[in-house]
Design a protein around this motif. Structure first.
Motif, mmCIF file in Angstrom:
data_model
loop_
_atom_site.group_PDB
_atom_site.id
_atom_site.type_symbol
_atom_site.label_atom_id
_atom_site.label_comp_id
_atom_site.label_asym_id
_atom_site.label_seq_id
_atom_site.Cartn_x
_atom_site.Cartn_y
_atom_site.Cartn_z
ATOM 1 N N UNK A 57 4.776 64.783 125.382
ATOM 2 C CA UNK A 57 6.045 65.440 125.518
ATOM 3 C C UNK A 57 5.845 65.626 126.949
ATOM 4 N N UNK A 58 4.618 65.552 127.669
ATOM 5 C CA UNK A 58 4.734 65.735 129.299
ATOM 6 C C UNK A 58 5.380 64.662 130.265
ATOM 7 N N UNK A 59 5.813 65.084 131.451
ATOM 8 C CA UNK A 59 6.342 64.080 132.040
ATOM 9 C C UNK A 59 5.306 63.451 132.928
ATOM 10 N N UNK A 60 5.620 62.228 133.364
ATOM 11 C CA UNK A 60 4.553 61.287 134.352
ATOM 12 C C UNK A 60 5.556 60.595 135.263
ATOM 13 N N UNK A 61 5.104 60.245 136.441
ATOM 14 C CA UNK A 61 5.430 59.220 137.446
ATOM 15 C C UNK A 61 4.746 58.359 137.699
ATOM 16 N N UNK A 62 5.542 57.112 137.788
ATOM 17 C CA UNK A 62 4.707 55.813 137.963
ATOM 18 C C UNK A 62 4.908 55.393 139.507
ATOM 19 N N UNK A 63 3.724 54.992 140.134
ATOM 20 C CA UNK A 63 3.687 54.505 141.348
ATOM 21 C C UNK A 63 2.860 53.182 141.399
ATOM 22 N N UNK A 64 3.505 52.516 142.544
ATOM 23 C CA UNK A 64 2.573 51.041 142.470
ATOM 24 C C UNK A 64 1.406 51.704 143.425
ATOM 25 N N UNK A 65 0.210 51.127 142.901
ATOM 26 C CA UNK A 65 -0.924 51.496 143.567
ATOM 27 C C UNK A 65 -1.401 50.554 144.560
ATOM 28 N N UNK A 66 -0.604 50.691 145.840
ATOM 29 C CA UNK A 66 -0.736 49.858 147.015
ATOM 30 C C UNK A 66 -1.892 50.658 147.954
ATOM 31 N N UNK A 67 -1.834 50.211 149.074
ATOM 32 C CA UNK A 67 -2.921 50.614 150.141
ATOM 33 C C UNK A 67 -2.498 52.136 150.817
ATOM 34 N N UNK A 68 -1.300 52.400 150.954
ATOM 35 C CA UNK A 68 -0.913 53.820 151.070
ATOM 36 C C UNK A 68 -1.042 54.751 149.841
ATOM 37 N N UNK A 69 -1.023 54.386 148.748
ATOM 38 C CA UNK A 69 -1.113 55.269 147.853
ATOM 39 C C UNK A 69 -2.784 55.537 147.712
ATOM 40 N N UNK A 70 -3.465 54.387 147.589
ATOM 41 C CA UNK A 70 -5.030 54.673 147.528
ATOM 42 C C UNK A 70 -5.619 55.638 148.643
ATOM 43 N N UNK A 71 -5.050 55.532 149.930
ATOM 44 C CA UNK A 71 -5.355 56.346 150.850
ATOM 45 C C UNK A 71 -4.901 57.748 150.804
ATOM 46 N N UNK A 72 -3.792 57.908 150.091
ATOM 47 C CA UNK A 72 -3.413 59.267 149.821
ATOM 48 C C UNK A 72 -4.308 59.843 148.512
ATOM 49 N N UNK A 73 -4.646 59.096 147.777
ATOM 50 C CA UNK A 73 -5.433 59.694 146.627
ATOM 51 C C UNK A 73 -6.928 59.876 147.269
ATOM 52 N N UNK A 74 -7.491 59.236 147.945
ATOM 53 C CA UNK A 74 -8.587 59.718 148.645
ATOM 54 C C UNK A 74 -8.497 60.906 149.495
ATOM 55 N N UNK A 75 -7.258 61.299 149.995
ATOM 56 C CA UNK A 75 -7.163 62.564 150.930
ATOM 57 C C UNK A 75 -6.779 63.628 149.824
#
Length: 57
Positions: free
Chosen positions: A34-52
Motif C-alpha cells: 500500500x506504499x507509494x512509489x515514484x518511477x524515474x528513468x535511470x539516466x546519467x543525471x539520476x545515477x549522479x544524483x543517487x551517488x550524491x
C-alpha cells in the motif's frame, strides 16, 4: 530491463531527486504494502544524483 527505471519507495530520496530538478515518470501504489512509489528513468543525471544521495548519508 529493470536497470532502465528506478522505483523509488523512499520519500526522502524522492524529495532529494526533485530538488535536483529530476522529474518522475509516474507515481503508483505497491499492491502488497500500500506504499507509494515514484518511477524515474535511470539516466546519467539520476545515477549522479543517487551517488550524491548515497554519499550524503
Amino acid at each position: 530491463m529493470s536497470n532502465v527505471y528506478l522505483y523509488c519507495y523512499s520519500p526522502s530520496m524522492f524529495h532529494f531527486l526533485r530538488t535536483k530538478g529530476i522529474r518522475y515518470i509516474c507515481v503508483g501504489i505497491n499492491e502488497k504494502t500500500g506504499g507509494r512509489f515514484w518511477l524515474f528513468a535511470k539516466d546519467d543525471a539520476v545515477k549522479r544524483a543517487l551517488d550524491e544521495y548515497d554519499a550524503s548519508k
